[in-house]
Scaffold this motif. Structure first.
Motif, PDB file in Angstrom:
ATOM      1  N   GLU A  65       0.832  -1.205   0.000  1.00  0.00           N
ATOM      2  CA  GLU A  65       0.000   0.000   0.000  1.00  0.00           C
ATOM      3  C   GLU A  65       0.868   1.257   0.000  1.00  0.00           C
ATOM      4  O   GLU A  65       0.745   2.141   0.857  1.00  0.00           O
ATOM      5  N   ALA A  66       1.779   1.322  -0.953  1.00  0.00           N
ATOM      6  CA  ALA A  66       2.615   2.504  -1.210  1.00  0.00           C
ATOM      7  C   ALA A  66       3.655   2.777  -0.122  1.00  0.00           C
ATOM      8  O   ALA A  66       4.224   3.858  -0.075  1.00  0.00           O
ATOM      9  N   ARG A  67       3.918   1.814   0.752  1.00  0.00           N
ATOM     10  CA  ARG A  67       4.995   1.975   1.719  1.00  0.00           C
ATOM     11  C   ARG A  67       5.839   0.707   1.748  1.00  0.00           C
ATOM     12  O   ARG A  67       5.400  -0.366   1.346  1.00  0.00           O
ATOM     13  N   GLU A  68       7.067   0.883   2.205  1.00  0.00           N
ATOM     14  CA  GLU A  68       7.979  -0.249   2.283  1.00  0.00           C
ATOM     15  C   GLU A  68       7.831  -0.968   3.623  1.00  0.00           C
ATOM     16  O   GLU A  68       7.615  -0.334   4.652  1.00  0.00           O
ATOM     17  N   ILE A  69       7.957  -2.286   3.587  1.00  0.00           N
ATOM     18  CA  ILE A  69       8.098  -3.088   4.797  1.00  0.00           C
ATOM     19  C   ILE A  69       9.464  -3.758   4.711  1.00  0.00           C
ATOM     20  O   ILE A  69       9.707  -4.570   3.821  1.00  0.00           O
ATOM     21  N   ILE A  70      10.375  -3.376   5.605  1.00  0.00           N
ATOM     22  CA  ILE A  70      11.724  -3.926   5.582  1.00  0.00           C
ATOM     23  C   ILE A  70      11.714  -5.281   6.277  1.00  0.00           C
ATOM     24  O   ILE A  70      11.343  -5.394   7.442  1.00  0.00           O
ATOM     25  N   LEU A  71      12.120  -6.313   5.544  1.00  0.00           N
ATOM     26  CA  LEU A  71      12.135  -7.672   6.071  1.00  0.00           C
ATOM     27  C   LEU A  71      13.468  -8.037   6.707  1.00  0.00           C
ATOM     28  O   LEU A  71      13.525  -8.832   7.643  1.00  0.00           O
ATOM     29  N   ALA A  72      14.551  -7.486   6.182  1.00  0.00           N
ATOM     30  CA  ALA A  72      15.888  -7.801   6.698  1.00  0.00           C
ATOM     31  C   ALA A  72      16.866  -6.746   6.214  1.00  0.00           C
ATOM     32  O   ALA A  72      16.628  -6.076   5.200  1.00  0.00           O
ATOM     33  N   ILE A  73      17.965  -6.612   6.961  1.00  0.00           N
ATOM     34  CA  ILE A  73      19.065  -5.746   6.564  1.00  0.00           C
ATOM     35  C   ILE A  73      20.336  -6.576   6.610  1.00  0.00           C
ATOM     36  O   ILE A  73      20.632  -7.226   7.614  1.00  0.00           O
ATOM     37  N   PHE A  74      21.098  -6.557   5.522  1.00  0.00           N
ATOM     38  CA  PHE A  74      22.318  -7.348   5.415  1.00  0.00           C
ATOM     39  C   PHE A  74      23.530  -6.440   5.234  1.00  0.00           C
ATOM     40  O   PHE A  74      23.438  -5.401   4.570  1.00  0.00           O
ATOM     41  N   THR A  75      24.661  -6.859   5.803  1.00  0.00           N
ATOM     42  CA  THR A  75      25.879  -6.074   5.740  1.00  0.00           C
ATOM     43  C   THR A  75      27.041  -6.944   5.257  1.00  0.00           C
ATOM     44  O   THR A  75      26.834  -8.077   4.815  1.00  0.00           O
ATOM     45  N   GLN A 182      13.136   4.229   8.777  1.00  0.00           N
ATOM     46  CA  GLN A 182      13.550   2.847   8.512  1.00  0.00           C
ATOM     47  C   GLN A 182      13.121   1.911   9.635  1.00  0.00           C
ATOM     48  O   GLN A 182      12.683   0.787   9.380  1.00  0.00           O
ATOM     49  N   ILE A 183      13.228   2.377  10.885  1.00  0.00           N
ATOM     50  CA  ILE A 183      12.757   1.557  12.005  1.00  0.00           C
ATOM     51  C   ILE A 183      11.248   1.352  11.907  1.00  0.00           C
ATOM     52  O   ILE A 183      10.737   0.255  12.168  1.00  0.00           O
ATOM     53  N   ALA A 184      10.529   2.392  11.500  1.00  0.00           N
ATOM     54  CA  ALA A 184       9.081   2.262  11.303  1.00  0.00           C
ATOM     55  C   ALA A 184       8.776   1.237  10.214  1.00  0.00           C
ATOM     56  O   ALA A 184       7.858   0.420  10.352  1.00  0.00           O
ATOM     57  N   ASP A 185       9.551   1.258   9.141  1.00  0.00           N
ATOM     58  CA  ASP A 185       9.327   0.309   8.045  1.00  0.00           C
ATOM     59  C   ASP A 185       9.654  -1.122   8.458  1.00  0.00           C
ATOM     60  O   ASP A 185       9.147  -2.073   7.862  1.00  0.00           O
ATOM     61  N   MET A 186      10.488  -1.287   9.467  1.00  0.00           N
ATOM     62  CA  MET A 186      10.816  -2.623   9.954  1.00  0.00           C
ATOM     63  C   MET A 186       9.793  -3.149  10.945  1.00  0.00           C
ATOM     64  O   MET A 186       9.721  -4.359  11.181  1.00  0.00           O
ATOM     65  N   THR A 187       9.019  -2.264  11.542  1.00  0.00           N
ATOM     66  CA  THR A 187       8.162  -2.666  12.662  1.00  0.00           C
ATOM     67  C   THR A 187       6.677  -2.389  12.432  1.00  0.00           C
ATOM     68  O   THR A 187       5.872  -2.525  13.351  1.00  0.00           O
ATOM     69  N   GLY A 188       6.321  -2.015  11.209  1.00  0.00           N
ATOM     70  CA  GLY A 188       4.914  -1.818  10.892  1.00  0.00           C
ATOM     71  C   GLY A 188       4.279  -0.664  11.638  1.00  0.00           C
ATOM     72  O   GLY A 188       3.089  -0.707  11.975  1.00  0.00           O
ATOM     73  N   THR A 189       5.073   0.383  11.901  1.00  0.00           N
ATOM     74  CA  THR A 189       4.558   1.560  12.583  1.00  0.00           C
ATOM     75  C   THR A 189       4.766   2.779  11.681  1.00  0.00           C
ATOM     76  O   THR A 189       5.128   2.643  10.523  1.00  0.00           O
TER      77      THR A 189
END
Length: 229
Positions: A65-75, A182-189
């Motif tokens: 719905e036009a926003r990102e949901i971050i599933l994982a971050i890799f380094t 980015q934290i919001a996109d990782m936590t659905g907030t």
């Protein structure tokens, strides 16, 4: 080439390879460098490449719905894109985008299959990692559906500690630069909620933030706030 060999020799999947095998693998590897904010691949696109991060940071995300949901971050030292190369003609299940300038080592599907066929231990390690990632994905789905925003944020920080935590005498740094969005996109907030929660945690002397990096003073106390993960 020598830099690549040194890197691949230390990569967990390749440590058991003989020098000749490692040299053959390195001859198949393609090196690509991406600027910050560039998509490596997109959800539902064709996938025939495995990516190993030589340097930089990559987020795996889906659009909702036009926003990102971050599933994982890799380094550095992580890999991604494995699901699409394990089976022919499998579509990408998510998108990948760089969070800073990033250099990737890339293996094509047919070269990756040759490597697994000749080294069964690599297949086992790939499966172990895939199962760990599936467990984390299931935990994330549960969090997003049943937990309040504050608990989602604190549990999200705990997962970041698991993957990116660097211990110091007086606590743990999350070794990533993260914005509140980015934290919001990782936590659905939403960003405003994250900003409020992070400010509360700082006022309670639970965390501090320095140059977008988060420091947790007392990990045991922090886990009590979330019920662990």
């Amino acid at each position: 080439m020598e830099e690549m060999l040194v890197f691949l020799r230390e990569f967990p999947f390749f440590k058991q390879l003989e020098v000749e095998e490692l040299q053959k693998v390195s001859s198949y590897v393609i090196t690509r460098t991406y600027d910050k904010g560039v998509n490596v691949f997109l959800e539902d696109g064709d996938g025939d490449e495995l990516y190993i991060i030589q340097s930089g940071v990559v987020k795996i995300y889906r659009e909702n719905e036009a926003r990102e949901i971050i599933l994982a971050i890799f380094t550095e030292g992580d890999f991604f894109g494995e699901m699409a190369v394990l089976e022919n003609e499998l579509m990408r299940s998510a998108s990948a985008k760089t969070m800073e300038e990033t250099t990737l080592y890339v293996l094509k599907r047919h070269d990756f299959h040759w490597l697994m066929n000749n080294n069964p231990q690599i297949s086992l390690k790939i499966m172990q990692t895939a199962l760990q990632r599936l467990r984390k994905a299931n935990e994330l789905i549960t969090d997003l559906t049943i937990l309040d925003a504050r608990t989602r944020v604190t549990r999200g920080l705990l997962r970041l500690i698991e993957d990116h935590g660097v211990r110091h005498e007086d606590g743990i740094w999350i070794d990533l630069k993260l914005t509140h969005q980015q934290i919001a996109d990782m936590t659905g907030t939403v960003r405003e909620t994250v900003t409020k929660i992070m400010l509360e945690l700082q006022n309670q002397n639970t965390i501090k933030i320095d140059k977008k990096k988060i420091f947790i003073y007392d990990i045991a106390k922090f886990e009590q706030l979330t019920g662990g993960i």
